[in-house]
Design an enzyme around this catalytic site. Structure first.
Site, PDB file in Angstrom:
ATOM      1  CG  ASP A   1      -0.367  -0.025   2.534  1.00 27.99           C
ATOM      2  OD1 ASP A   1       0.871  -0.149   2.608  1.00 27.99           O
ATOM      3  OD2 ASP A   1      -1.100   0.078   3.541  1.00 27.99           O
ATOM      4  CB  SER A   2       4.581   1.735   0.169  1.00 24.21           C
ATOM      5  OG  SER A   2       4.877   0.605  -0.621  1.00 24.21           O
TER       6      SER A   2
ATOM      7  CG  ASP B   1       0.408  -4.142   2.104  1.00 21.01           C
ATOM      8  OD1 ASP B   1       0.301  -4.925   3.059  1.00 21.01           O
ATOM      9  OD2 ASP B   1       1.086  -3.097   2.139  1.00 21.01           O
TER      10      ASP B   1
ATOM     11  CE  LYS C   1       3.192  -5.839   3.965  1.00 20.63           C
ATOM     12  NZ  LYS C   1       2.574  -4.782   4.791  1.00 20.63           N
TER      13      LYS C   1
ATOM     14  CD  GLU D   1       0.558  -1.738   8.227  1.00 19.83           C
ATOM     15  OE1 GLU D   1       0.260  -0.988   9.191  1.00 19.83           O
ATOM     16  OE2 GLU D   1       0.969  -1.307   7.139  1.00 19.83           O
TER      17      GLU D   1
ATOM     18  CD  GLU E   1       8.012  -0.599   7.931  1.00 22.36           C
ATOM     19  OE1 GLU E   1       6.984  -1.254   7.626  1.00 22.36           O
ATOM     20  OE2 GLU E   1       8.235   0.552   7.494  1.00 22.36           O
TER      21      GLU E   1
HETATM   22  O1  KIV Z   1       3.377  -1.102   1.680  1.00 24.16           O
HETATM   23  C1  KIV Z   1       4.562  -1.414   1.850  1.00 24.16           C
HETATM   24  O2  KIV Z   1       5.435  -1.234   1.000  1.00 24.16           O
HETATM   25  C2  KIV Z   1       4.908  -2.009   3.134  1.00 24.16           C
HETATM   26  C3  KIV Z   1       6.346  -1.957   3.518  1.00 24.16           C
HETATM   27  C4  KIV Z   1       6.666  -0.604   4.057  1.00 24.16           C
HETATM   28  C5  KIV Z   1       6.683  -2.992   4.503  1.00 24.16           C
HETATM   29  O3  KIV Z   1       4.056  -2.472   3.841  1.00 24.16           O
END
Ligand code: KIV
Length: 288
Positions: free
Chosen positions: A48-49, A87, A116, A118, A185
């Site tokens: 989600d980055s 994500d 993934k 969090e 992280e």
């Molecule tokens: O979205 C992403 O790239 C991430 C990383 C910062 C671990 O979750």
């Protein structure tokens, strides 16, 4: 030459067993995924980055499932071999197990190999629900960008005994809940080493030192492609693409203004007789 195989969960587990580290990069588009695949990168995170790197957002909080689906479809088309982790964005899994399973399923349906999310112990029921639907779940602990408001900004995690105790409790809980591997992280290397002793499944790190089974880096960071002043200490810069791109764009502009582009070699040709007919017609047409 041995034929290159798709990276799967058993491959990742074997790599841990044989102490062979894996390489993991983010990608959000077709071309980057293809380059990563061709370079032999093991895993891709469609993170989600992407909201920050691709959409210019200041955080990941407003990234939607629709954004993630667009990024993921492009990445899946670009990669044949990498293990692809999708994500789950903010509020796509926090509210209920049902939401979590539905949205994880949407990412799997377009070609992810795992999803993934969090969070620690508080996410155990989500992880079990998603796993029970046959979907591999990757846990993300330590600095968790979707909880920045709660954490109080981009801060290193695990620097006190109480923080270490919480990290350890969380990682053991998510492992018990079914997480197939973990991402840690921004944790000091020595603390990561202590966590590592207690987990069974592969543990990967981003900004968490060397005592892990592999590294993740945001591709824009390592390529020097981030717009703005993001410059994490843990990133090694392998290229300075923003300078290269800006130079190419400004050379292009200069060439146009100086009439240096296009050159002869960039032109399409036409047979003399056809051209003669066109010119004759055009001249007559303009006189009518
Ligand atoms: O979205 C992403 O790239 C991430 C990383 C910062 C671990 O979750």
């Amino acid at each position: 030459m041995t034929e290159r195989k798709k990276i799967t969960l058993p491959v990742l587990r074997n790599r841990k067993k044989n102490k062979k580290k894996i390489s993991w990069l983010t990608a959000y588009d077709f071309a980057t995924a293809r380059f990563a695949d061709e370079a032999g990168i093991d895993m891709i995170l469609v993170g989600d980055s992407g909201g920050m790197t691709m959409m210019g957002k200041s955080s990941t909080i407003s990234v939607t499932m629709e954004d993630m689906i667009m990024f993921t479809k492009s990445v899946v088309k670009g990669s044949d071999h990498c293990f692809i982790v999708g994500d789950l964005p903010y509020m796509s899994y926090q509210i209920s197990d049902e939401d979590a399973v539905r949205n994880a399923g949407r990412l799997m349906a377009i070609g992810c190999d795992a999803v993934k999310l969090e969070g620690g112990d508080e996410m155990s029921s989500r992880i079990t629900a998603i796993s029970n639907a046959g979907i591999p779940v990757v846990s993300h602990l330590g600095l968790t960008p979707q909880s920045l408001a709660q954490i109080g900004g981009y801060r290193i995690q695990g620097r006190s005994l109480s923080s270490f105790k919480k990290l350890l409790k969380d990682i053991l809980a998510v492992e018990k809940a079914g997480a197939v591997f973990h991402l840690l992280e921004c944790v000091p290397e020595e603390v990561t080493a202590e966590i590592y002793k207690h987990v069974k499944n592969p543990l990967y790190g981003i900004g968490s030192g060397r005592n892990v089974d592999g590294q993740l880096v945001i591709s824009h960071d390592m390529l020097g492609l981030f717009v703005g002043d993001v410059d994490p200490k843990f990133v090694k810069k392998y290229a300075d693409l923003s300078s290269i791109i800006k130079k190419a764009f400004s050379n292009y502009k200069d060439d146009i203004e100086k009439n240096l582009f296009p050159e002869e070699k960039h032109l399409y040709s036409i047979e003399g007789e056809d051209l003669k007919q066109i010119v004759e017609y055009s001249n007559k047409f303009s006189k009518d």
